[in-house]
Every structure is written in C-alpha cells, then in structure tokens.
Write a protein that holds these residues in place. Structure first.
Motif, mmCIF file in Angstrom:
data_model
loop_
_atom_site.group_PDB
_atom_site.id
_atom_site.type_symbol
_atom_site.label_atom_id
_atom_site.label_comp_id
_atom_site.label_asym_id
_atom_site.label_seq_id
_atom_site.Cartn_x
_atom_site.Cartn_y
_atom_site.Cartn_z
ATOM 1 N N ALA A 9 0.862 -1.181 0.000
ATOM 2 C CA ALA A 9 0.000 0.000 0.000
ATOM 3 C C ALA A 9 0.896 1.228 0.000
ATOM 4 O O ALA A 9 1.657 1.455 0.945
ATOM 5 N N PHE A 10 0.841 2.017 -1.069
ATOM 6 C CA PHE A 10 1.642 3.235 -1.189
ATOM 7 C C PHE A 10 0.765 4.430 -0.836
ATOM 8 O O PHE A 10 -0.246 4.689 -1.503
ATOM 9 N N GLU A 11 1.169 5.163 0.216
ATOM 10 C CA GLU A 11 0.446 6.374 0.579
ATOM 11 C C GLU A 11 0.997 7.518 -0.258
ATOM 12 O O GLU A 11 2.180 7.859 -0.160
ATOM 13 N N MET A 12 0.138 8.088 -1.106
ATOM 14 C CA MET A 12 0.590 9.101 -2.045
ATOM 15 C C MET A 12 0.531 10.481 -1.412
ATOM 16 O O MET A 12 -0.425 10.836 -0.723
ATOM 17 N N GLY A 13 1.552 11.279 -1.693
ATOM 18 C CA GLY A 13 1.599 12.639 -1.168
ATOM 19 C C GLY A 13 1.231 13.641 -2.236
ATOM 20 O O GLY A 13 0.679 13.302 -3.273
ATOM 21 N N ASN A 14 1.533 14.906 -1.993
ATOM 22 C CA ASN A 14 1.312 15.961 -2.985
ATOM 23 C C ASN A 14 2.468 16.942 -2.902
ATOM 24 O O ASN A 14 3.419 16.747 -2.146
ATOM 25 N N LYS A 15 2.402 18.011 -3.651
ATOM 26 C CA LYS A 15 3.545 18.929 -3.709
ATOM 27 C C LYS A 15 3.755 19.693 -2.396
ATOM 28 O O LYS A 15 4.821 20.247 -2.161
ATOM 29 N N GLN A 16 2.721 19.751 -1.552
ATOM 30 C CA GLN A 16 2.891 20.442 -0.272
ATOM 31 C C GLN A 16 3.479 19.527 0.798
ATOM 32 O O GLN A 16 4.076 19.982 1.754
ATOM 33 N N THR A 17 3.287 18.194 0.638
ATOM 34 C CA THR A 17 3.771 17.272 1.672
ATOM 35 C C THR A 17 4.891 16.418 1.113
ATOM 36 O O THR A 17 5.877 16.929 0.609
ATOM 37 N N ASN A 18 4.759 15.111 1.209
ATOM 38 C CA ASN A 18 5.825 14.244 0.767
ATOM 39 C C ASN A 18 5.771 14.011 -0.741
ATOM 40 O O ASN A 18 4.717 13.865 -1.336
ATOM 41 N N VAL A 19 6.942 13.994 -1.364
ATOM 42 C CA VAL A 19 7.049 13.736 -2.788
ATOM 43 C C VAL A 19 7.221 12.241 -3.021
ATOM 44 O O VAL A 19 6.653 11.667 -3.930
ATOM 45 N N ILE A 20 8.019 11.602 -2.178
ATOM 46 C CA ILE A 20 8.243 10.165 -2.291
ATOM 47 C C ILE A 20 7.149 9.419 -1.524
ATOM 48 O O ILE A 20 6.906 9.706 -0.353
ATOM 49 N N PRO A 21 6.454 8.465 -2.149
ATOM 50 C CA PRO A 21 5.364 7.752 -1.463
ATOM 51 C C PRO A 21 5.864 6.962 -0.247
ATOM 52 O O PRO A 21 6.957 6.407 -0.250
ATOM 53 N N ILE A 22 5.059 6.944 0.797
ATOM 54 C CA ILE A 22 5.324 6.099 1.956
ATOM 55 C C ILE A 22 4.615 4.776 1.700
ATOM 56 O O ILE A 22 3.449 4.757 1.318
ATOM 57 N N PHE A 23 5.309 3.666 1.868
ATOM 58 C CA PHE A 23 4.653 2.396 1.561
ATOM 59 C C PHE A 23 4.747 1.426 2.734
ATOM 60 O O PHE A 23 5.620 1.527 3.591
ATOM 61 N N ARG A 24 3.811 0.464 2.713
ATOM 62 C CA ARG A 24 3.779 -0.578 3.728
ATOM 63 C C ARG A 24 3.429 -1.897 3.069
ATOM 64 O O ARG A 24 2.572 -1.960 2.190
ATOM 65 N N ARG A 25 4.100 -2.954 3.488
ATOM 66 C CA ARG A 25 3.850 -4.293 2.944
ATOM 67 C C ARG A 25 2.886 -5.044 3.859
ATOM 68 O O ARG A 25 3.040 -5.032 5.078
ATOM 69 N N TYR A 26 1.884 -5.679 3.262
ATOM 70 C CA TYR A 26 0.941 -6.523 4.005
ATOM 71 C C TYR A 26 1.081 -7.970 3.520
ATOM 72 O O TYR A 26 1.357 -8.213 2.343
ATOM 73 N N ASP A 27 0.875 -8.901 4.418
ATOM 74 C CA ASP A 27 0.980 -10.312 4.047
ATOM 75 C C ASP A 27 -0.148 -10.755 3.121
ATOM 76 O O ASP A 27 -0.024 -11.744 2.404
ATOM 77 N N SER A 28 -1.262 -10.038 3.151
ATOM 78 C CA SER A 28 -2.388 -10.386 2.295
ATOM 79 C C SER A 28 -3.247 -9.153 2.078
ATOM 80 O O SER A 28 -3.170 -8.172 2.827
ATOM 81 N N ILE A 29 -4.096 -9.203 1.048
ATOM 82 C CA ILE A 29 -4.995 -8.086 0.795
ATOM 83 C C ILE A 29 -6.058 -7.996 1.892
ATOM 84 O O ILE A 29 -6.596 -6.935 2.176
ATOM 85 N N THR A 30 -6.316 -9.141 2.553
ATOM 86 C CA THR A 30 -7.252 -9.138 3.683
ATOM 87 C C THR A 30 -6.700 -8.286 4.819
ATOM 88 O O THR A 30 -7.422 -7.511 5.447
ATOM 89 N N ASP A 31 -5.403 -8.421 5.092
ATOM 90 C CA ASP A 31 -4.758 -7.609 6.128
ATOM 91 C C ASP A 31 -4.787 -6.125 5.751
ATOM 92 O O ASP A 31 -4.986 -5.263 6.611
ATOM 93 N N ALA A 32 -4.573 -5.847 4.465
ATOM 94 C CA ALA A 32 -4.588 -4.456 4.002
ATOM 95 C C ALA A 32 -5.971 -3.842 4.184
ATOM 96 O O ALA A 32 -6.107 -2.700 4.646
#
Length: 267
Positions: free
Chosen positions: A158-181
């Motif tokens: 899951a990549f958390e997308m930013g914008n030009k006012q906040t983060n440029v590089i996406p923050i991401f997290r790995r989940y073991d399954s889509i159910t966990d996500a």
C-alpha cells in the motif's frame, strides 16, 4: 431432425433435466455440462456414479478457458492450452488419473457437506507463470475455499501518495495479504494492480499493488474504458528557486490515468 453435436442433441430432454435436478439440485443445472457428462458415460470414459465429479470438472475447465480468453481480472495474460472444455475434461480424466481420483474424492466431500462451495473442487496452476498457464502438465486440484484463500493470501503493498505540499516520495507498507490491508485501511472492498488510487476512511490516498507488480515481475491491468477513466495530477521536483531570500521548491505538474510503482534492490 434435431441438430446433433458429438452424437447427442444440442438440447436436453425435459425428463433428463428433471432427473438431474432431483438428484443434484437446481444450482447445478448447466445443460452443456450435463451433455458433456452424458457423452462421457456413453463413451464409457466414466461411470455414472461420477457424473457430478465430471460436471464440476467441466465447469471449472470452462471457467478457466473463458477467463483467460477474455483476460478477466487475475487471468489477464494467462495462457490456456484448451480451446473447449470437453477436450480439457477428457485430457484430465484420461491422462491425469491421480488428479481425477482426487477430484472424485473432493466431489464426495462437496456433496456430503450440502454442496458448500468451500469444498467444491477447482482447477489450480502448479506454476503461476502466466506463460505456462493452464495446461495438462501444470494443473492440479484445489478446493474452492483453499483456492480463494490462496489468492487473498499473497502479499500486497500500500503506497500512501503525497502531494507537492507534503511528501514527494510515497510512503509504503507491505501486508501479508490483501485481507490484512483491507482490515488495516478500514476498507471493506479493495483491489490491487488497477493503477488507480483509493481513498481510505481517514482521508489518505493509497495505491495498492501486488508484490509481483511492485517488484516489476508483472504489469498493472490497463483499463481501456476511456469514458470512465479518471485523470490524476502529480508533481515532479525539478529544482529550487530563491525569491527575496526565501527558498522555494519547484515542481513540474503532470497528469496520468494509472500508475505503477516499482521497487528496485539497491546494489
């Protein structure tokens, strides 16, 4: 004169339909599947007691053929050796006797448990390489419940997308399954590898990808429906500028309809 197909009429006689429904229920009624079973019995390929097993095999093979042919969902780009379900059913019964034996056993469990779908036998790939796909040497049996769990249990990012006012590089997290996500993001429904952003309940914008897409092993599914495709805006940092002693970051805006993020190992 009635049209013939493989020595049998195209349509089932009402008495045959009634007999089948009384034995297995209305939920199992698929005329072309029943016709296939009857042909196998007449040709002495199977015994009548294995009618339901052959019927379920027909439905599973037909489903895989259609899904691969029309690139439906996770079957996009997956090869299928069979052009028609009857040839697939015949090959498995005649050339993979151990698989057919397991299929019969699982069908008995399915019937003994009031046709609970979790027990229904399904065709699964041994090697998930889409180029190998569904072919006689690469298929096995897996109960529907396990097959469904297997599909849900693959890792996603899951990549958390930013914008030009906040983060440029996406923050991401790995989940073991889509159910966990789904549980962590508070979303009852979630799809991966669409290249489309999802809004979470707490206001975040996330992009969900499978591990294969994230590592560059596969591409996202491209949506060709231009009438419904949403356009997004992104920003690329291109430098800095000083105005009256104040430093400002300069971003180049761009638009896109879908996105795929690939993570690479650092050498």
């Amino acid at each position: 004169m009635a049209d013939k197909k493989m020595g049998r009429p195209y349509k089932l006689h009402p008495s045959e339909i009634k007999k089948w429904v009384e034995k297995y229920g209305e939920n199992t009624y698929l005329p072309r599947g029943i016709l296939c079973v009857q042909s196998l019995i007449e040709d002495e390929v199977i015994e009548e007691e294995y009618s339901m097993a052959a019927y379920l095999l027909f439905k599973s093979v037909e489903s895989r053929i259609h899904s691969c042919r029309y690139s439906q969902g996770i079957y996009r780009g997956v090869h299928c050796d069979w052009s028609d379900p009857i040839s697939g059913v015949s090959e498995i019964i005649n050339l993979k006797p151990e698989m057919w034996k397991e299929w019969i056993t699982q069908t008995k469990r399915f019937l003994e448990n009031d046709q609970n779908q979790s027990y229904r036998p399904t065709i699964d790939r041994i090697n998930t390489d889409p180029n190998i796909g569904y072919r006689l040497s690469n298929v096995t049996i897996l109960p529907f419940g396990e097959n469904s769990y297997k599909a849900q249990a693959k890792p996603v990012y899951a990549f958390e997308m930013g914008n030009k006012q906040t983060n440029v590089i996406p923050i991401f997290r790995r989940y073991d399954s889509i159910t966990d996500a789904k549980k962590d993001l508070g979303l009852p429904k979630l799809e991966n590898d669409t290249g489309v952003f999802t809004n979470t309940q707490d206001g975040k914008i996330v992009l969900i990808q499978s591990e294969q897409s994230t590592t560059g092993q596969k591409s996202i599914e491209v949506d060709s429906n231009e009438n419904e495709q949403k356009v997004y805006k992104g920003y690329i940092p291109i430098g800095q500028i000083e105005i009256d002693g104040q430093i400002y970051n300069v971003h180049q805006p761009f638009t896109f309809e879908q996105m795929q993020i690939k993570l690479k190992d650092q050498e």
